[in-house]
Motif scaffolding. Structure first.
Motif, PDB file in Angstrom:
ATOM      1  N   PHE A 144      36.404  24.060  34.936  1.00 40.68           N
ATOM      2  CA  PHE A 144      36.857  23.080  33.948  1.00 40.68           C
ATOM      3  C   PHE A 144      38.312  23.377  33.594  1.00 40.68           C
ATOM      4  CE2 PHE A 144      32.322  23.409  33.513  1.00 40.68           C
ATOM      5  CZ  PHE A 144      31.867  22.153  33.149  1.00 40.68           C
ATOM      6  N   LEU A 145      39.130  22.326  33.578  1.00 39.43           N
ATOM      7  CA  LEU A 145      40.551  22.464  33.287  1.00 39.43           C
ATOM      8  C   LEU A 145      40.928  21.459  32.198  1.00 39.43           C
ATOM      9  CD1 LEU A 145      42.784  24.255  34.621  1.00 39.43           C
ATOM     10  CD2 LEU A 145      43.362  22.271  36.030  1.00 39.43           C
ATOM     11  N   PRO A 146      41.554  21.916  31.113  1.00 38.44           N
ATOM     12  CA  PRO A 146      41.897  20.991  30.023  1.00 38.44           C
ATOM     13  C   PRO A 146      43.063  20.078  30.411  1.00 38.44           C
ATOM     14  CG  PRO A 146      42.819  23.137  29.580  1.00 38.44           C
ATOM     15  CD  PRO A 146      41.984  23.293  30.825  1.00 38.44           C
ATOM     16  N   PRO A 147      43.214  18.947  29.720  1.00 36.95           N
ATOM     17  CA  PRO A 147      44.361  18.078  29.986  1.00 36.95           C
ATOM     18  C   PRO A 147      45.657  18.702  29.470  1.00 36.95           C
ATOM     19  CG  PRO A 147      43.119  17.260  28.101  1.00 36.95           C
ATOM     20  CD  PRO A 147      42.331  18.409  28.669  1.00 36.95           C
ATOM     21  N   ASN A 148      46.763  18.235  30.017  1.00 36.50           N
ATOM     22  CA  ASN A 148      48.100  18.641  29.544  1.00 36.50           C
ATOM     23  C   ASN A 148      48.269  20.161  29.542  1.00 36.50           C
ATOM     24  OD1 ASN A 148      48.624  15.858  28.966  1.00 36.50           O
ATOM     25  ND2 ASN A 148      47.508  16.113  27.024  1.00 36.50           N
ATOM     26  N   HIS A 149      47.971  20.775  30.674  1.00 33.04           N
ATOM     27  CA  HIS A 149      47.954  22.234  30.753  1.00 33.04           C
ATOM     28  C   HIS A 149      49.080  22.801  31.604  1.00 33.04           C
ATOM     29  CE1 HIS A 149      45.991  20.753  34.380  1.00 33.04           C
ATOM     30  NE2 HIS A 149      46.412  21.860  34.964  1.00 33.04           N
ATOM     31  N   HIS A 150      50.003  21.993  32.090  1.00 36.39           N
ATOM     32  CA  HIS A 150      50.882  22.403  33.175  1.00 36.39           C
ATOM     33  C   HIS A 150      52.044  23.299  32.752  1.00 36.39           C
ATOM     34  CE1 HIS A 150      48.731  19.777  35.871  1.00 36.39           C
ATOM     35  NE2 HIS A 150      48.881  18.770  35.029  1.00 36.39           N
ATOM     36  N   HIS A 151      52.291  23.460  31.486  1.00 31.25           N
ATOM     37  CA  HIS A 151      53.486  24.180  31.062  1.00 31.25           C
ATOM     38  C   HIS A 151      53.221  25.623  30.663  1.00 31.25           C
ATOM     39  CE1 HIS A 151      55.611  20.439  31.372  1.00 31.25           C
ATOM     40  NE2 HIS A 151      54.816  19.856  30.499  1.00 31.25           N
ATOM     41  N   HIS A 152      51.971  26.073  30.743  1.00 28.09           N
ATOM     42  CA  HIS A 152      51.699  27.463  30.398  1.00 28.09           C
ATOM     43  C   HIS A 152      50.396  27.900  31.052  1.00 28.09           C
ATOM     44  CE1 HIS A 152      49.764  24.918  27.328  1.00 28.09           C
ATOM     45  NE2 HIS A 152      48.804  25.810  27.347  1.00 28.09           N
ATOM     46  N   LYS A 153      50.239  29.196  31.214  1.00 27.42           N
ATOM     47  CA  LYS A 153      49.018  29.759  31.784  1.00 27.42           C
ATOM     48  C   LYS A 153      47.886  29.690  30.765  1.00 27.42           C
ATOM     49  CE  LYS A 153      50.483  31.455  35.827  1.00 27.42           C
ATOM     50  NZ  LYS A 153      49.844  31.233  37.134  1.00 27.42           N
ATOM     51  N   LEU A 154      46.665  29.537  31.278  1.00 28.47           N
ATOM     52  CA  LEU A 154      45.501  29.340  30.423  1.00 28.47           C
ATOM     53  C   LEU A 154      44.600  30.576  30.422  1.00 28.47           C
ATOM     54  CD1 LEU A 154      44.512  25.796  31.726  1.00 28.47           C
ATOM     55  CD2 LEU A 154      45.744  26.304  29.608  1.00 28.47           C
ATOM     56  N   PRO A 155      44.049  30.929  29.248  1.00 23.35           N
ATOM     57  CA  PRO A 155      42.999  31.947  29.243  1.00 23.35           C
ATOM     58  C   PRO A 155      41.844  31.514  30.148  1.00 23.35           C
ATOM     59  CG  PRO A 155      43.675  31.407  27.005  1.00 23.35           C
ATOM     60  CD  PRO A 155      44.314  30.391  27.895  1.00 23.35           C
ATOM     61  N   ILE A 156      41.127  32.476  30.681  1.00 23.19           N
ATOM     62  CA  ILE A 156      40.019  32.203  31.603  1.00 23.19           C
ATOM     63  C   ILE A 156      38.711  32.566  30.917  1.00 23.19           C
ATOM     64  CG2 ILE A 156      38.990  32.768  33.828  1.00 23.19           C
ATOM     65  CD1 ILE A 156      41.866  33.635  34.703  1.00 23.19           C
ATOM     66  N   LEU A 157      37.820  31.598  30.785  1.00 26.21           N
ATOM     67  CA  LEU A 157      36.490  31.816  30.215  1.00 26.21           C
ATOM     68  C   LEU A 157      35.463  31.798  31.340  1.00 26.21           C
ATOM     69  CD1 LEU A 157      34.324  31.948  27.937  1.00 26.21           C
ATOM     70  CD2 LEU A 157      34.440  29.437  27.853  1.00 26.21           C
ATOM     71  N   VAL A 158      34.792  32.921  31.578  1.00 26.07           N
ATOM     72  CA  VAL A 158      33.688  32.982  32.529  1.00 26.07           C
ATOM     73  C   VAL A 158      32.406  32.772  31.731  1.00 26.07           C
ATOM     74  CG1 VAL A 158      32.529  34.345  34.302  1.00 26.07           C
ATOM     75  CG2 VAL A 158      35.006  34.553  33.988  1.00 26.07           C
ATOM     76  N   TYR A 159      31.692  31.682  32.043  1.00 23.73           N
ATOM     77  CA  TYR A 159      30.564  31.248  31.220  1.00 23.73           C
ATOM     78  C   TYR A 159      29.256  31.347  32.006  1.00 23.73           C
ATOM     79  CZ  TYR A 159      27.911  28.714  27.741  1.00 23.73           C
ATOM     80  OH  TYR A 159      26.995  28.386  26.773  1.00 23.73           O
ATOM     81  N   PHE A 160      28.197  31.789  31.293  1.00 22.28           N
ATOM     82  CA  PHE A 160      26.863  31.917  31.879  1.00 22.28           C
ATOM     83  C   PHE A 160      25.887  31.028  31.095  1.00 22.28           C
ATOM     84  CE2 PHE A 160      28.889  36.237  32.130  1.00 22.28           C
ATOM     85  CZ  PHE A 160      29.301  36.117  33.447  1.00 22.28           C
ATOM     86  N   HIS A 161      25.264  30.087  31.772  1.00 18.24           N
ATOM     87  CA  HIS A 161      24.372  29.138  31.104  1.00 18.24           C
ATOM     88  C   HIS A 161      23.047  29.781  30.716  1.00 18.24           C
ATOM     89  CE1 HIS A 161      21.420  28.523  34.366  1.00 18.24           C
ATOM     90  NE2 HIS A 161      22.435  28.627  35.207  1.00 18.24           N
ATOM     91  N   GLY A 162      22.396  29.173  29.728  1.00 24.56           N
ATOM     92  CA  GLY A 162      21.075  29.612  29.308  1.00 24.56           C
ATOM     93  C   GLY A 162      19.976  28.932  30.110  1.00 24.56           C
ATOM     94  N   GLY A 163      18.728  29.210  29.690  1.00 23.09           N
ATOM     95  CA  GLY A 163      17.574  28.632  30.367  1.00 23.09           C
ATOM     96  C   GLY A 163      16.539  29.662  30.763  1.00 23.09           C
ATOM     97  N   GLY A 164      16.478  30.756  29.997  1.00 24.73           N
ATOM     98  CA  GLY A 164      15.417  31.737  30.223  1.00 24.73           C
ATOM     99  C   GLY A 164      15.464  32.416  31.578  1.00 24.73           C
ATOM    100  N   PHE A 165      16.594  32.390  32.258  1.00 25.57           N
ATOM    101  CA  PHE A 165      16.784  32.960  33.586  1.00 25.57           C
ATOM    102  C   PHE A 165      16.018  32.198  34.670  1.00 25.57           C
ATOM    103  CE2 PHE A 165      17.253  36.661  30.737  1.00 25.57           C
ATOM    104  CZ  PHE A 165      18.513  37.101  31.105  1.00 25.57           C
ATOM    105  N   CYS A 166      15.336  31.101  34.309  1.00 26.44           N
ATOM    106  CA  CYS A 166      14.498  30.431  35.304  1.00 26.44           C
ATOM    107  C   CYS A 166      14.664  28.909  35.332  1.00 26.44           C
ATOM    108  CB  CYS A 166      13.029  30.807  35.108  1.00 26.44           C
ATOM    109  SG  CYS A 166      12.318  30.345  33.511  1.00 26.44           S
TER     110      CYS A 166
END
Length: 341
Positions: A62-84
């Motif tokens: 996922f990349l936010p709009p209007n992002h071209h003038h600076h570097k972005l923090p990186i969020l590594v996300y893990f979804h839920g769902g009981g592992f199954c």
């Protein structure tokens, strides 16, 4: 005429049913939706990529709009769902991350890890660690690797965050603990981590007044609760045995009970700031609060904060995203990631 009805091997209602022929019915999943080059509501761009063919791990970026003038923090996300069940590609997590990314201005990598029971734990933990190391490897200058341009062009590897809900929040904890022992590539470290409604449990059965998956229209699951109560175990206990049947120590394994007698010190968490979010009606609330208190007392050198939302149930910010409390929690997560990042 032969019967076409398949014989059930095991089931945990209302979530999942496994048949004796090995097939699986996931009963409560949000539908899979495609990525979008420009989400009409948020302006966020998304795409699906392969992290690895062996093991088979993919992700939605996922990349936010209007992002071209600076570097972005990186969020590594893990979804839920009981592992199954659930997915990085499901409609509810897609909607949640579009909202969070648009407010936070981060580059998000939502990991599609392998699910139990076909791939029992600890496979999901290994997949997520592999994915985090893959993200960190983009900070190298190794010209021999195939690089993801969104990460190399837009990612700020001085600001790498972890986030997850429910089982995904459990993964965040375990990945942060591993990162405290095993350095990532090129000196990349984890700045912040948030855990919303983390799936922790143990044999000392702490729980709140509710024990079910919420539904925005109707929270009454009496039949399903009676079913698992007759088995003599809580839903979190049953689910853990289902997804990790070989876990040493069972429900007191350190991966599910981070404050148990065999768990390592939380002072070893490999991040600098943490937010733990719980909900009043969630069966996991007291476990989340105990985890927050244990982190505070552990001697960990970082900063931890607790968000406790009244009147809400498990994963409401994912399942009931249009509610005011869901919007409030997403804003709170955005503030946590943005301030002094």
């Amino acid at each position: 005429m032969a019967s076409t009805t398949k014989e059930v091997a095991t089931e945990i209602l209302p979530f999942i049913r496994v048949y004796k022929d090995g097939s699986v019915d996931r009963l409560v999943e949000s539908p899979i939706v495609p990525p979008s080059p420009h989400d009409p509501e948020t302006g966020v761009s998304s795409k699906d990529i392969s992290i690895s063919l062996n093991p088979p791990i993919s992700a939605r970026l996922f990349l936010p709009p209007n992002h071209h003038h600076h570097k972005l923090p990186i969020l590594v996300y893990f979804h839920g769902g009981g592992f199954c069940f659930e997915s990085a590609f499901s409609a509810d997590h897609y909607r949640f991350l579009n909202s969070l990314v648009s407010q936070t201005k981060v580059l998000a990598v939502s990991v599609e890890y392998r699910l139990a029971p076909e791939n029992p734990l600890p496979i999901a933990y290994e997949d997520c660690w592999f994915a985090l190391r893959w993200v960190a490897s983009h900070h190298d200058h190794d010209q021999n690797m195939i690089r993801e341009p969104w990460l190399t062009d837009d990612g700020d590897f001085e600001r790498v965050f972890l986030g997850g809900d429910s089982a995904g929040a459990n993964i965040v904890h375990n990945i942060a603990m591993r990162a405290g022992k095993e350095p990532l590539k090129s000196g990349v470290t984890i700045s912040k981590a948030f855990l919303t409604h983390p799936y922790f449990w143990g044999s000392d059965d702490q729980q709140s007044s509710s024990d079910h998956r919420p539904n925005c229209a109707d929270n009454n699951h009496d039949h399903d609760q009676d079913h698992h109560r007759r088995l003599g175990k809580s839903m979190p206990h049953l689910m853990w045995e289902f997804v990790y049947p070989s876990a040493p120590g069972g429900v007191d394994n350190q991966m599910i009970n981070p404050v148990g007698p065999e768990a390592p010190s939380l002072a070893g968490l490999g991040c600098r700031r943490m937010l733990v979010s719980v909900a009043e009606k969630d069966v996991l609330r007291e476990r989340g609060r105990s985890y927050y208190e244990a982190v505070r007392r552990s001697g960990w050198s970082g900063e931890v904060q607790l968000v406790d939302v009244e009147g809400e149930d498990h994963a409401f910010q994912i399942l009931c995203a249009e509610s005011e409390n869901a919007k409030m929690l997403i804003r709170r997560l955005a503030d946590f990631l943005m301030i002094n990042s």
